[in-house]
Design an enzyme around this catalytic site. Sequence first.
Site, PDB file in Angstrom:
ATOM      1  N   LYS A 169      36.264  71.308  58.017  1.00 53.65           N
ATOM      2  CA  LYS A 169      36.804  69.997  58.408  1.00 53.65           C
ATOM      3  C   LYS A 169      37.533  70.096  59.758  1.00 53.65           C
ATOM      4  O   LYS A 169      38.207  71.092  60.034  1.00 53.65           O
ATOM      5  CB  LYS A 169      37.787  69.569  57.302  1.00 53.65           C
ATOM      6  CG  LYS A 169      38.630  68.359  57.603  1.00 53.65           C
ATOM      7  CD  LYS A 169      37.906  67.094  57.265  1.00 53.65           C
ATOM      8  CE  LYS A 169      38.687  65.842  57.631  1.00 53.65           C
ATOM      9  NZ  LYS A 169      37.811  64.677  57.789  1.00 53.65           N
ATOM     10  N   ILE A 185      38.321  58.751  56.535  1.00 57.97           N
ATOM     11  CA  ILE A 185      39.317  59.749  56.124  1.00 57.97           C
ATOM     12  C   ILE A 185      40.429  59.813  57.178  1.00 57.97           C
ATOM     13  O   ILE A 185      41.605  59.912  56.838  1.00 57.97           O
ATOM     14  CB  ILE A 185      38.663  61.158  55.959  1.00 57.97           C
ATOM     15  CG1 ILE A 185      37.411  61.086  55.054  1.00 57.97           C
ATOM     16  CG2 ILE A 185      39.687  62.170  55.440  1.00 57.97           C
ATOM     17  CD1 ILE A 185      37.630  60.666  53.638  1.00 57.97           C
ATOM     18  N   CYS A 206      35.074  61.051  66.467  1.00 56.81           N
ATOM     19  CA  CYS A 206      35.502  60.543  65.152  1.00 56.81           C
ATOM     20  C   CYS A 206      35.757  59.039  65.259  1.00 56.81           C
ATOM     21  O   CYS A 206      36.589  58.608  66.065  1.00 56.81           O
ATOM     22  CB  CYS A 206      36.763  61.248  64.666  1.00 56.81           C
ATOM     23  SG  CYS A 206      37.298  60.571  63.077  1.00 56.81           S
ATOM     24  N   LYS A 210      30.441  67.459  69.957  1.00 50.60           N
ATOM     25  CA  LYS A 210      29.896  66.562  68.927  1.00 50.60           C
ATOM     26  C   LYS A 210      29.957  65.129  69.426  1.00 50.60           C
ATOM     27  O   LYS A 210      31.034  64.590  69.692  1.00 50.60           O
ATOM     28  CB  LYS A 210      30.667  66.711  67.616  1.00 50.60           C
ATOM     29  CG  LYS A 210      30.036  65.866  66.497  1.00 50.60           C
ATOM     30  CD  LYS A 210      30.415  66.354  65.136  1.00 50.60           C
ATOM     31  CE  LYS A 210      29.803  65.505  64.049  1.00 50.60           C
ATOM     32  NZ  LYS A 210      30.156  65.972  62.717  1.00 50.60           N
ATOM     33  N   ASN A 219      27.691  62.057  64.986  1.00 53.12           N
ATOM     34  CA  ASN A 219      28.768  61.675  64.077  1.00 53.12           C
ATOM     35  C   ASN A 219      28.351  60.369  63.375  1.00 53.12           C
ATOM     36  O   ASN A 219      27.233  59.888  63.542  1.00 53.12           O
ATOM     37  CB  ASN A 219      30.079  61.509  64.864  1.00 53.12           C
ATOM     38  CG  ASN A 219      31.287  61.905  64.027  1.00 53.12           C
ATOM     39  OD1 ASN A 219      31.391  61.503  62.864  1.00 53.12           O
ATOM     40  ND2 ASN A 219      32.191  62.682  64.591  1.00 53.12           N
ATOM     41  N   GLY A 229      22.671  63.899  60.140  1.00 47.82           N
ATOM     42  CA  GLY A 229      22.549  62.460  59.917  1.00 47.82           C
ATOM     43  C   GLY A 229      21.547  62.221  58.813  1.00 47.82           C
ATOM     44  O   GLY A 229      20.345  62.149  59.062  1.00 47.82           O
TER      45      GLY A 229
END
Length: 304
Positions: free
Chosen positions: A47, A73, A131, A165, A192, A243
């Site tokens: 994570k 999250i 994110c 990313k 992402n 994905g």
Amino acid sequence: MKEINLKVKIGDFEFQNPITVASGTFGYIEKYMDDAKLRKLGAIVPKTITLNPQDGNPAPRIVETASGMINSIGIENEGVDSFIENKLPKLQKIGIPIIVSISGKTKDEFLRIAEKLNKCDIAFLELNLSCPNLGHKKLVAQDSQATFDTIKAVKEVSKARIIAKLSPNVTDISEIALSAEEGKADALSLVNTFWAMAIDIKKRIPLIGNVTGGLSGPAIKPIALSMVYKVRQVTRIPIIAMGGIMDYKDALEFIIAGATFVAVGTANFINPNAPLEILKGIKEYLKENNISDINQLIGSLKTK
Ligand SMILES: Cc1cc2nc3c(=O)[nH]c(=O)nc-3n(C[C@H](O)[C@H](O)[C@H](O)COP(=O)(O)O)c2cc1C
């Protein structure tokens, strides 16, 4: 037929096979698989961690949708210092490469985390520039200049190789990919989650506490696949694809489209053994199709 080669390289670094878990979908590993099973993967991506501890977003944080899930999250984590002390040693003991995922609110935060990790002998850092759950106005990976600047700055201070990313929430992902390459990223992680939402029509409230979240799972696979293909057309930089990879056939599609590595995400919530089953399925496919080396398959898509 001689032994099938599953080894792949990112730059000068060789992995025993091209299967990993996607950040945030396998926690810090210990709850999901024992070390003997984990050791069969190509790498582990825990994570994302941040400079300081974060509580994450308000509940509910997860909702199931047609062929996927939305999560918000908000990178709940205990911060880089505690990660280095409490989580990383156990992860490194497993004996396969650990790709440490990091995120900062500013470029300076990325740099401070990277500097702290310099003492830990890490082969790869994955910069989570994408994110969708942090409430920032614009993601780093939605801006070519910010993508270039962040990667270049981290490259200058970090001893690790750098993976960027990227976000699918852009008009043209290949433009951002080229900026990442210019910043000297060693690889790209694509993609992402997609900004998404769901509404309870009875109560007329959002089903996610933070109103919007990120969509993952089978619903996004065809779009993620087209993004991997698109990026492959403009750059040779190695791609770690993710994905909606649920089985070995999904993984093969991404490899044929040009990915060197694949990461299994949402599938882990249904079946934590999915990454190992995918590895087995790929091996069998290679055998059945008389392909002795997985590298022959990477980017082997035939188009007119
Ligand atoms: C519950 C959940 C938490 C996630 N947390 C992170 C994270 O901390 N860092 C990150 O880079 N990506 C995170 N992701 C995104 C995944 O790593 C992956 O890019 C995305 O889910 C697409 O893959 P998938 O459809 O196979 O899940 C998260 C995804 C989910 C579903």
